[in-house]
Design a protein around this motif. Structure first.
Motif, PDB file in Angstrom:
ATOM      1  N   GLN A 249     -34.607  22.285 -23.409  1.00 31.35           N
ATOM      2  CA  GLN A 249     -35.608  23.303 -23.211  1.00 31.35           C
ATOM      3  C   GLN A 249     -35.068  24.402 -22.316  1.00 31.35           C
ATOM      4  O   GLN A 249     -34.450  24.127 -21.294  1.00 31.35           O
ATOM      5  CB  GLN A 249     -36.826  22.700 -22.519  1.00 31.35           C
ATOM      6  N   PHE A 250     -35.315  25.590 -22.745  1.00 34.37           N
ATOM      7  CA  PHE A 250     -34.877  26.722 -21.955  1.00 34.37           C
ATOM      8  C   PHE A 250     -36.096  27.520 -21.526  1.00 34.37           C
ATOM      9  O   PHE A 250     -36.761  28.151 -22.330  1.00 34.37           O
ATOM     10  CB  PHE A 250     -33.922  27.620 -22.751  1.00 34.37           C
TER      11      PHE A 250
ATOM     12  N   ALA B  41     -37.656  28.549 -15.372  1.00 33.44           N
ATOM     13  CA  ALA B  41     -37.178  27.704 -14.281  1.00 33.44           C
ATOM     14  C   ALA B  41     -35.743  27.239 -14.547  1.00 33.44           C
ATOM     15  O   ALA B  41     -34.913  27.215 -13.630  1.00 33.44           O
ATOM     16  CB  ALA B  41     -38.096  26.508 -14.095  1.00 33.44           C
ATOM     17  N   HIS B  42     -35.446  26.882 -15.780  1.00 35.38           N
ATOM     18  CA  HIS B  42     -34.081  26.459 -16.120  1.00 35.38           C
ATOM     19  C   HIS B  42     -33.100  27.612 -15.938  1.00 35.38           C
ATOM     20  O   HIS B  42     -31.974  27.420 -15.460  1.00 35.38           O
ATOM     21  CB  HIS B  42     -34.032  25.942 -17.558  1.00 35.38           C
ATOM     22  N   PHE B  43     -33.516  28.815 -16.306  1.00 32.86           N
ATOM     23  CA  PHE B  43     -32.666  29.984 -16.138  1.00 32.86           C
ATOM     24  C   PHE B  43     -32.368  30.231 -14.663  1.00 32.86           C
ATOM     25  O   PHE B  43     -31.219  30.475 -14.282  1.00 32.86           O
ATOM     26  CB  PHE B  43     -33.327  31.216 -16.758  1.00 32.86           C
TER      27      PHE B  43
ATOM     28  N   LEU C  42     -32.470  28.095 -12.188  1.00 31.12           N
ATOM     29  CA  LEU C  42     -31.609  27.032 -11.662  1.00 31.12           C
ATOM     30  C   LEU C  42     -30.181  27.145 -12.174  1.00 31.12           C
ATOM     31  O   LEU C  42     -29.241  26.753 -11.482  1.00 31.12           O
ATOM     32  CB  LEU C  42     -32.192  25.662 -12.009  1.00 31.12           C
ATOM     33  N   SER C  43     -29.997  27.680 -13.367  1.00 31.31           N
ATOM     34  CA  SER C  43     -28.644  27.803 -13.902  1.00 31.31           C
ATOM     35  C   SER C  43     -27.873  28.969 -13.280  1.00 31.31           C
ATOM     36  O   SER C  43     -26.651  29.029 -13.400  1.00 31.31           O
ATOM     37  CB  SER C  43     -28.685  27.966 -15.421  1.00 31.31           C
TER      38      SER C  43
END
Length: 84
Positions: free
Chosen positions: A1-2, A5-7, A9-10
């Motif tokens: 899942q993108f 929040a994932h962006f 953290l990345s």
């Protein structure tokens, strides 16, 4: 899942050298900006690190200028080989 929040953290790398090795540029840029800000706010104790970065910049500029001066000769050789 993108997701968002994932962006976010990345963007912040766990290991900047792993990001360099895997050609992930955004985390390296973010790390560089944060490291530069940290050096700026840390005061005079980071003067050797800043001088090292300036020295690396000056050396790479000299190398780049030398390559740019030799580039026309290399292009002439490549075009001349194709024409011949």
């Amino acid at each position: 899942q993108f997701g968002f929040a994932h962006f976010i953290l990345s963007i912040f790398p766990d290991n900047v050298f792993h990001s360099l090795a895997s050609f992930e540029l955004l985390p390296v840029v973010i790390f560089s900006i944060l490291f530069g800000l940290g050096c700026t706010f840390a005061g005079p104790s980071t003067k050797p690190i800043i001088m090292l970065a300036i020295g690396i910049r000056d050396a790479s500029t000299k190398c780049l200028n030398a390559v740019m001066r030799l580039a026309p000769i290399g292009i002439f050789a490549l075009v001349g080989m194709g024409v011949a």
